[in-house]
Scaffold this active site. Structure first.
Site, PDB file in Angstrom:
ATOM      1  N   ASP A  71       0.824  -1.202   0.000  1.00 34.07           N
ATOM      2  CA  ASP A  71       0.000   0.000   0.000  1.00 34.07           C
ATOM      3  C   ASP A  71       0.866   1.263   0.000  1.00 34.07           C
ATOM      4  OD1 ASP A  71      -3.075   0.682   0.724  1.00 34.07           O
ATOM      5  OD2 ASP A  71      -1.717   2.194   1.517  1.00 34.07           O
ATOM      6  N   ALA A  94      -4.087  -1.398   2.207  1.00 26.78           N
ATOM      7  CA  ALA A  94      -4.540  -1.061   3.561  1.00 26.78           C
ATOM      8  C   ALA A  94      -5.569   0.062   3.514  1.00 26.78           C
ATOM      9  CB  ALA A  94      -3.349  -0.661   4.430  1.00 26.78           C
ATOM     10  N   HIS A  95      -5.931   0.482   2.319  1.00 31.70           N
ATOM     11  CA  HIS A  95      -6.932   1.542   2.149  1.00 31.70           C
ATOM     12  C   HIS A  95      -7.785   1.248   0.923  1.00 31.70           C
ATOM     13  CE1 HIS A  95      -4.364   2.862  -1.149  1.00 31.70           C
ATOM     14  NE2 HIS A  95      -5.425   3.534  -1.582  1.00 31.70           N
ATOM     15  N   GLU A  96      -8.956   1.872   0.896  1.00 32.43           N
ATOM     16  CA  GLU A  96      -9.778   1.878  -0.312  1.00 32.43           C
ATOM     17  C   GLU A  96     -10.536   3.198  -0.344  1.00 32.43           C
ATOM     18  OE1 GLU A  96     -12.006  -1.750  -0.170  1.00 32.43           O
ATOM     19  OE2 GLU A  96     -12.952  -1.263   1.726  1.00 32.43           O
TER      20      GLU A  96
END
Length: 178
Positions: A71, A94-96
């Site tokens: 990420d 680890a994000h969206e």
């Protein structure tokens, strides 16, 4: 079930507002480190760069194959156990960023895990110790320890108990073990 924290946003989509959620300079530094690490042929250098510059938690003897993409925004939320292999061209998120919100979640990959090439691991997922993830898998939920999973959407192919049975059977029938 994935564990993510949701952050609602106002106005344009969340990706359009990226630098309100994470510093430009952090992203810039992370991109440079990740680009160098993706092409570095030495496992110890990659792991050192990920620990030192990205603040990732990476266990001893863990190997990130060529072109693995951790990420860019929140690499510090990635935790990989010891003696694990992350296969070629795998993406660990680890994000969206979504239209009305963005989500952030820790990714925990256990000890002695094997992740096949071209897999994608979504935020907030935990992969248990000694699990195997087949190549090309979308890891969209937690993976039980010792299991073998694969596909898109991901499915459990063998449980820990079934995997142990297969390993024992293979040991007994392998002519090189006699």
């Amino acid at each position: 079930m994935r564990k993510t924290t949701r952050y609602p946003i106002q106005g344009a989509n969340s990706l359009w507002q990226i630098y309100k959620t994470v510093s430009f300079w952090k992203v810039f530094k992370n991109v440079i480190v990740i680009l160098i690490a993706r092409y570095t042929p030495f496992m110890s250098w990659k792991v050192w760069m990920y620990r030192k510059f990205l603040k990732m938690k990476v266990g001893d003897h863990t190997a990130f194959a060529f072109m693995v993409m951790p990420d860019i925004m929140f690499p510090e939320k990635i935790n990989v156990g010891k003696n694990t292999i992350i296969g070629y061209h795998t993406t660990i998120l680890a994000h969206e960023y979504l239209i009305d919100e963005y989500r952030v979640g820790e990714v925990r990959i256990g000890d002695e895990v094997m992740i096949g090439a071209n897999s994608t691991i979504l935020p907030g997922v935990e992969i248990g110790d000694r699990a195997t993830v087949s190549a090309g898998t979308l890891v969209n939920r937690n993976v039980p320890p010792g299991s073998f999973v694969g596909g898109n959407p991901m499915q459990v192919i063998y449980t820990k108990e079934e995997m142990e049975k297969r390993r024992n059977h293979d040991r007994l029938t392998d002519p090189l073990n006699k």
